[in-house]
Design a protein around this motif. Sequence first.
Motif: not given
Length: 270
Positions: A184-194
Amino acid sequence: MPHAESNSEQFGFVTDERGGVTVMRDGHPQSHVDLADPGLLVFEYVAQLALGIDLLPPGPIGVTHIGGAGLTLARYIQHTRPGSPQIVLEPDAALTEEVRRQLPLPRGHRIRIRPVDGASGLAALRDSSADAVVLDAYDGGRVPADLVTDAALGGFARVLKPGGLALLNLADEPNRRHVARVLAGVAAQWRHQVVLATNDVMKGRRFGNYVVIASNSPIDVDEVRRRAIRLAAPTAVRPGGELRKQARPFTVDDAESSPPPSDSGHWRRS
């Protein structure tokens, strides 16, 4: 069977029959290094981190590592992308000294190790100074709480160049509650996650590692899957949104370290 080369209360070195060395810290395997073959990545999560690095364009890249231990990934990057400037933030100066003594770095490397914790070290780095930021820091087998908060992730994003990659090595129980909050924190900083994990870990069958690849530039998930098929350990790939669901990011006020490993000595080995 492996045998111990040296030990202390905090760390030791175990050599296997093929000459590879596992660096142990606080009773947990931290790194595996083969000086004769820096491209050999025995731990599955390191191979997954390297897969992320390999997504970047060819040639030297600037990399900031939060956590060092045996410097396996830094050695891999030097081997595959000679001349890459790398900064390693590793607060355990005694471990670094012993690693340098027993497992010397290659000639001509540009790996700089700073004896500071991740938060302090990141604060001293310039904005947009790295093509990749790698979080691979463990204390007692757990990812420290202060490295997975929204503030910490914002620090990673600040140091990254536009289009750079954030790579995080996380660990969690089958319920994935901790990983979901970090995502959830990663999604707040970067639009794309795998997210990558071995098949049994991704299916929730055991405690284990999850490697997150994140960027504000699109990530070719199909290409990640094609590369994952070639890894030694069967690896699953899923978009980050499938795992974070409705979780809230960790903040400075409620941050938690990752859960303790359920099977010390085996859960991080391939």
